[in-house]
Design a protein around this motif. Structure first.
Motif, PDB file in Angstrom:
ATOM      1  N   ASP A   1      51.263  38.477  58.911  1.00 47.34           N
ATOM      2  CA  ASP A   1      51.119  39.921  58.704  1.00 47.34           C
ATOM      3  C   ASP A   1      49.974  40.216  57.732  1.00 47.34           C
ATOM      4  O   ASP A   1      49.315  39.299  57.241  1.00 47.34           O
ATOM      5  CB  ASP A   1      52.439  40.515  58.188  1.00 47.34           C
ATOM      6  CG  ASP A   1      52.955  39.761  56.955  1.00 47.34           C
ATOM      7  OD1 ASP A   1      52.112  39.216  56.206  1.00 47.34           O
ATOM      8  OD2 ASP A   1      54.179  39.702  56.760  1.00 47.34           O
ATOM      9  N   VAL A   2      49.800  41.502  57.470  1.00 49.16           N
ATOM     10  CA  VAL A   2      48.686  41.933  56.620  1.00 49.16           C
ATOM     11  C   VAL A   2      48.805  41.339  55.218  1.00 49.16           C
ATOM     12  O   VAL A   2      47.809  40.894  54.632  1.00 49.16           O
ATOM     13  CB  VAL A   2      48.643  43.483  56.555  1.00 49.16           C
ATOM     14  CG1 VAL A   2      47.687  43.964  55.484  1.00 49.16           C
ATOM     15  CG2 VAL A   2      48.237  44.049  57.911  1.00 49.16           C
ATOM     16  N   ALA A   3      50.016  41.314  54.695  1.00 45.39           N
ATOM     17  CA  ALA A   3      50.198  40.807  53.324  1.00 45.39           C
ATOM     18  C   ALA A   3      49.774  39.343  53.243  1.00 45.39           C
ATOM     19  O   ALA A   3      49.068  38.936  52.303  1.00 45.39           O
ATOM     20  CB  ALA A   3      51.663  40.969  52.899  1.00 45.39           C
TER      21      ALA A   3
ATOM     22  N   ILE B   1      43.092  35.464  52.155  1.00 50.73           N
ATOM     23  CA  ILE B   1      41.685  35.823  51.890  1.00 50.73           C
ATOM     24  C   ILE B   1      41.376  35.614  50.403  1.00 50.73           C
ATOM     25  O   ILE B   1      40.358  35.005  50.041  1.00 50.73           O
ATOM     26  CB  ILE B   1      41.403  37.290  52.310  1.00 50.73           C
ATOM     27  CG1 ILE B   1      41.393  37.408  53.842  1.00 50.73           C
ATOM     28  CG2 ILE B   1      40.080  37.776  51.731  1.00 50.73           C
ATOM     29  CD1 ILE B   1      41.322  38.838  54.360  1.00 50.73           C
ATOM     30  N   ARG B   2      42.264  36.099  49.552  1.00 50.45           N
ATOM     31  CA  ARG B   2      42.033  35.926  48.100  1.00 50.45           C
ATOM     32  C   ARG B   2      41.953  34.449  47.740  1.00 50.45           C
ATOM     33  O   ARG B   2      41.071  34.024  46.997  1.00 50.45           O
ATOM     34  CB  ARG B   2      43.169  36.598  47.296  1.00 50.45           C
ATOM     35  CG  ARG B   2      43.026  38.105  47.163  1.00 50.45           C
ATOM     36  CD  ARG B   2      44.021  38.671  46.151  1.00 50.45           C
ATOM     37  NE  ARG B   2      45.398  38.562  46.610  1.00 50.45           N
ATOM     38  CZ  ARG B   2      46.025  39.510  47.321  1.00 50.45           C
ATOM     39  NH1 ARG B   2      45.406  40.637  47.622  1.00 50.45           N
ATOM     40  NH2 ARG B   2      47.262  39.343  47.716  1.00 50.45           N
ATOM     41  N   GLN B   3      42.867  33.665  48.303  1.00 47.19           N
ATOM     42  CA  GLN B   3      42.913  32.246  47.941  1.00 47.19           C
ATOM     43  C   GLN B   3      41.693  31.484  48.464  1.00 47.19           C
ATOM     44  O   GLN B   3      41.090  30.692  47.740  1.00 47.19           O
ATOM     45  CB  GLN B   3      44.196  31.616  48.493  1.00 47.19           C
ATOM     46  CG  GLN B   3      44.472  30.222  47.955  1.00 47.19           C
ATOM     47  CD  GLN B   3      44.488  30.189  46.420  1.00 47.19           C
ATOM     48  OE1 GLN B   3      45.186  30.982  45.786  1.00 47.19           O
ATOM     49  NE2 GLN B   3      43.692  29.300  45.823  1.00 47.19           N
ATOM     50  N   SER B   4      41.308  31.753  49.702  1.00 47.16           N
ATOM     51  CA  SER B   4      40.198  30.975  50.270  1.00 47.16           C
ATOM     52  C   SER B   4      38.892  31.309  49.559  1.00 47.16           C
ATOM     53  O   SER B   4      38.052  30.427  49.325  1.00 47.16           O
ATOM     54  CB  SER B   4      40.080  31.196  51.772  1.00 47.16           C
ATOM     55  OG  SER B   4      39.621  32.498  52.043  1.00 47.16           O
TER      56      SER B   4
ATOM     57  N   ILE C   1      33.217  41.045  44.829  1.00 52.32           N
ATOM     58  CA  ILE C   1      34.320  40.075  44.937  1.00 52.32           C
ATOM     59  C   ILE C   1      33.888  38.724  44.351  1.00 52.32           C
ATOM     60  O   ILE C   1      34.619  38.098  43.577  1.00 52.32           O
ATOM     61  CB  ILE C   1      34.749  39.916  46.413  1.00 52.32           C
ATOM     62  CG1 ILE C   1      35.433  41.192  46.903  1.00 52.32           C
ATOM     63  CG2 ILE C   1      35.666  38.705  46.596  1.00 52.32           C
ATOM     64  CD1 ILE C   1      35.679  41.239  48.409  1.00 52.32           C
ATOM     65  N   ILE C   2      32.674  38.306  44.718  1.00 50.75           N
ATOM     66  CA  ILE C   2      32.169  37.018  44.219  1.00 50.75           C
ATOM     67  C   ILE C   2      32.071  37.047  42.687  1.00 50.75           C
ATOM     68  O   ILE C   2      32.472  36.094  42.007  1.00 50.75           O
ATOM     69  CB  ILE C   2      30.775  36.708  44.831  1.00 50.75           C
ATOM     70  CG1 ILE C   2      30.830  36.672  46.352  1.00 50.75           C
ATOM     71  CG2 ILE C   2      30.205  35.414  44.262  1.00 50.75           C
ATOM     72  CD1 ILE C   2      31.793  35.691  46.948  1.00 50.75           C
ATOM     73  N   ALA C   3      31.544  38.144  42.159  1.00 54.32           N
ATOM     74  CA  ALA C   3      31.375  38.245  40.701  1.00 54.32           C
ATOM     75  C   ALA C   3      32.735  38.246  40.006  1.00 54.32           C
ATOM     76  O   ALA C   3      32.914  37.607  38.959  1.00 54.32           O
ATOM     77  CB  ALA C   3      30.596  39.513  40.358  1.00 54.32           C
TER      78      ALA C   3
ATOM     79  N   ALA D   1      42.284  43.303  50.191  1.00 52.69           N
ATOM     80  CA  ALA D   1      42.703  42.113  49.445  1.00 52.69           C
ATOM     81  C   ALA D   1      42.305  42.199  47.970  1.00 52.69           C
ATOM     82  O   ALA D   1      42.971  41.620  47.110  1.00 52.69           O
ATOM     83  CB  ALA D   1      42.100  40.867  50.091  1.00 52.69           C
ATOM     84  N   PHE D   2      41.233  42.906  47.687  1.00 48.95           N
ATOM     85  CA  PHE D   2      40.759  42.976  46.296  1.00 48.95           C
ATOM     86  C   PHE D   2      40.806  44.401  45.737  1.00 48.95           C
ATOM     87  O   PHE D   2      40.223  44.680  44.695  1.00 48.95           O
ATOM     88  CB  PHE D   2      39.339  42.415  46.206  1.00 48.95           C
ATOM     89  CG  PHE D   2      39.291  40.923  46.448  1.00 48.95           C
ATOM     90  CD1 PHE D   2      39.512  40.042  45.398  1.00 48.95           C
ATOM     91  CD2 PHE D   2      39.074  40.419  47.712  1.00 48.95           C
ATOM     92  CE1 PHE D   2      39.500  38.668  45.616  1.00 48.95           C
ATOM     93  CE2 PHE D   2      39.057  39.051  47.943  1.00 48.95           C
ATOM     94  CZ  PHE D   2      39.272  38.168  46.894  1.00 48.95           C
TER      95      PHE D   2
END
Lengths: 653, 88
Positions: free
Chosen positions: A233-235, A241-244, A271-273, A539-540
């Motif tokens: 699911d979306v969650a 996504i956050r973990q990878s 996100i990268i920063a 995700a962020f």
């Protein structure tokens, strides 16, 4: 990071090998100002100019195994080198240094070409096997690092940048008009194209072997977008996504020197920063381009992000004059014509980054290709459905697609309807997704006389790519983006060629195989794709400023022809003078002059995108023809002396 | 009217209509017309001739060559004038 250059069974006399090799390295010394080195024997020469990042003292190149059978010169980083090293140690391979160069060498000795699939990194390398009298060249899967080669004698010449070939006695550069028309029409070179006759770019994800006068090139991986991970699911998608991305950033922070971040003002680099700041032991250094011309400027979001992170932020304001003054030098580094001027500010930003003492940066390239960030992907979805949609559905979707663009406002719905009607059926087999873009590109292709069909090369490429025809229209669009705009411009001309012009290495956490695999498994699963990068934003969303989370895609661009019409540099004479244009016999002089006159005499608002693109392409081409084909003086730049720390001559043994 | 449209297309797309490039050439197929240029041309025609295109009209391949564009604008003007006459 490094530059590499060399030759294998060239049509050169062996006495001159060291001096030719040193001169080749001098042409690419900007890529590796910390140290240089070479090895030669009677058949081969390998050279490296090095920017020291990992195991600074011991990472000298070229590197050999203990028997001196294998010699390696290598450009790039293997981010998973510690994991590979642990595996190889268990398998009994010996290690003397802590460098990733030695891991690559031992991986090749142990696994041969099968090692390539195991590498998570950005790399290009040349490996010489003295016993087998064989040379291997290889390049990373997404084309982050360059490697050019050209047949010579019974073998070839190779280099990280083509300018190194200028050092080879008797070498002649010649532009290839058919390739140039293809580059103009598709915006960027195809994986193997360079714009020059006889010079090849080793395609990303390929390796090449030369042996006994025969050269063969093979892929070691294939680019596809099939879902491989089950996501409930979306969650769960957001968590993954956050973990990878966190893992990918952590891998790319492996360095013995400080790593900074390029902040564009958009969601990807934010996100990268954010992740780099979380994972770093010290305050982060961030770098941004600001524009005096406000329509291109994203400084508000850049500063907001920098203050959220408390980073040491360095902003560089770019004016029209900066673009005009530095265009020739940036075109020299780019080597291949580009269709936008936006690479020039990146050339200046890397100079500032280096001056601030930072030689590795992270940036957001790859996010739009992986997570469907471009309008192009939405356009494909809509154009595919077009014939089946009712009039009001078409109107609704068009309004969703173009709420933001000045030149596609609600008043233009009727016009857009007419346009989509023209592009709702495939005209160029396999290229449906890009036909709107390519239609614009046809204009620039008219610069080249009698070039024939500019889409012949790309049509042949997709027709011969296994599995391409079976892909969905969106996957085909992604495939084309990875093979053209991403590798052919964003990572190269605007990316690594500009950063390494000043000895700065760029790393792209979105271009990690694990991140791409995940994106493939969540794209269009939980939404219809019309809100670009929706899952990535969500995700962020809690950790980033709302102004960035909800900002629509704002392509990084710089003033194009307006800068030249405004500043009118003397060098425009190269386009306006009939004598100068005649030096480039394949240009359509009449069209060149009509275009240049229109650019110089019209208000910037009257110049269309296709005209801007054609003009920048033309200007690049004219400079590159001067520097490479005519061998006119190249632009004045600081001379770099990369100290020669390794010189191995095996001819005497 | 015809010269205005012809001039506009020649200037906007840097082409010249002649025997080798006749006025009935399909501008899309020949790669002359691009997306931004098409939208701009629609705006120009609407403004210059005080007409308004509907989505329905425009989907019938009406604006693909100079000949068809000219015919379509003429027809549109005629019908609008006729409409104006009737209502007056």
């Amino acid at each position: 990071m490094c530059g590499i250059a060399g030759f294998f069974h060239p049509a050169l006399t062996a006495e001159g090998f060291p001096s030719t090799l040193l001169e080749m390295l001098q042409y690419i010394a900007h890529r590796g100002p910390d140290a240089s080195g070479y090895v030669v024997d009677e058949r081969c020469g390998l050279g490296s100019t090095r920017l020291s990042i990992i195991d600074i003292a011991a990472g000298l190149q070229p590197l050999s195994d203990q028997t001196e059978r294998y010699w390696l010169c290598y450009n790039g980083e293997i981010y998973n080198y510690l994991e590979l090293k642990a595996e190889l140690e268990i398998l009994g391979r010996p290690f003397i240094t802590h460098s990733d160069t030695e891991v690559l060498l031992q991986a090749w000795i142990h696994w041969g070409p099968d090692c390539l699939q195991r590498l998570n990194g950005s790399f290009a390398f040349a490996l010489y096997d003295r016993d087998e009298d064989e040379l291997v060249l290889a390049r990373d899967r997404y084309g982050k690092r360059p490697l050019f080669y050209t047949p010579h004698g019974q073998g070839l010449l190779f280099a990280s940048e083509m300018k190194a070939f200028l050092a080879v006695p008797g070498f002649v550069f010649e532009h290839d008009p058919q390739q140039l028309a293809s580059i103009a029409a598709t915006w960027t070179p195809l994986p193997e194209q360079t714009g020059f006759s006889g010079i090849h770019n080793l395609p990303m994800g390929h390796w090449l072997r030369v042996r006994a006068g025969r050269t063969e090139t093979r892929p070691y991986t294939k680019l596809d977008f099939e879902a491989q991970i089950k996501v409930a699911d979306v969650a769960e998608a957001q968590t993954l996504i956050r973990q990878s991305l966190r893992d990918s950033v952590a891998l790319r922070l492996r360095s013995d020197v400080e790593v900074g971040v390029y902040l564009s003002g958009g969601i990807d680099s934010a996100i990268i920063a954010l992740l780099a700041s979380d994972l770093s032991q010290h305050p982060l250094s961030t770098f941004s381009v600001e524009f005096a011309d406000r329509q291109y400027d994203e400084s508000a979001q850049q500063q907001e992000m920098a203050s959220l992170l408390g980073s040491r932020h360095h902003a560089l304001t770019i004016t029209h004059r900066d673009i005009v003054d530095h265009f020739p030098a940036a075109a020299w580094h780019a080597e291949i014509p580009a269709f936008r001027s936006a690479f020039v500010p990146m050339y200046l930003l890397s100079a500032q980054t280096r001056a601030a003492g930072i030689k590795v940066i992270l940036s957001g390239e790859g996010a739009d290709e992986a997570f469907l960030g471009y309008d192009l992907f939405k356009e494909v979805l809509l154009r595919r459905q077009w014939a089946a949609l009712a009039e009001d559905e078409r109107r609704t979707q068009l309004a969703r697609l173009y709420p933001h663009l000045e030149h596609y406002g609600p008043q233009d719905i009727a016009a857009l309807t007419g346009l989509y009607q023209q592009f709702s059926e495939e005209r160029l087999p396999g290229l449906f997704s890009h036909e709107l873009r390519f239609q614009n590109g046809r204009f620039a292709a008219r610069l080249i006389k009698n070039a024939g069909d500019p889409f012949q090369a790309i049509s042949a490429l997709v027709a011969t790519t296994p599995g391409y025809t079976e892909m969905t229209p969106v996957h085909q669009a992604q495939w084309l983006e990875f093979k053209t705009l991403l590798a052919g411009y964003l990572l190269s001309t605007q990316g690594e060629r500009m950063s390494l012009a000043h000895g700065v290495e760029n790393r792209c956490p979105f271009l990690d195989p694990a991140v791409i695999n995940l994106a493939n498994s969540v794209n269009l699963r939980f939404d219809d794709g019309f809100e670009e990068k929706r899952l990535l934003r969500q995700a962020f969303a809690e950790q980033l400023p709302q102004s960035i989370v909800h900002k629509r895609k704002f392509p990084y661009r710089a003033p194009d022809s307006a800068a030249f019409a405004d500043c009118r540099p003397d060098y425009l004479e190269l386009l306006l003078s009939t004598d100068e244009i005649a030096k480039i016999p394949f240009l359509d002089g009449k069209f060149v002059q009509a275009l240049t006159k229109k650019i110089m005499s019209s208000a910037p608002t009257e110049i269309s995108t296709k005209e801007n693109q054609a003009f920048i392409f033309l200007l690049c081409l004219v400079f590159q023809h001067r520097y490479f084909v005519q061998r006119a003086n190249r632009p004045t730049m600081q001379t770099i002396n990369s100290p020669l720390l390794r010189a191995i001559d095996l001819r005497r043994r | 009217m015809s010269d205005k449209i012809r001039d506009y297309i020649e200037q906007s797309f840097l082409i010249e209509f002649d025997e080798s490039f006749p006025e009935d050439t399909d501008l899309f197929k020949e790669g002359v017309m691009d997306s931004f240029g098409y939208v701009q041309m629609c705006r120009f025609l609407e403004k210059e001739f005080d007409i308004r295109f509907s989505e329905k009209e425009i989907t019938g391949n009406v604006l693909t060559s100079l000949t068809r564009i000219r015919e379509f604008v003429l027809q549109k003007k005629r019908s609008e004038n006729a409409g104006a006459d009737t209502s007056s």
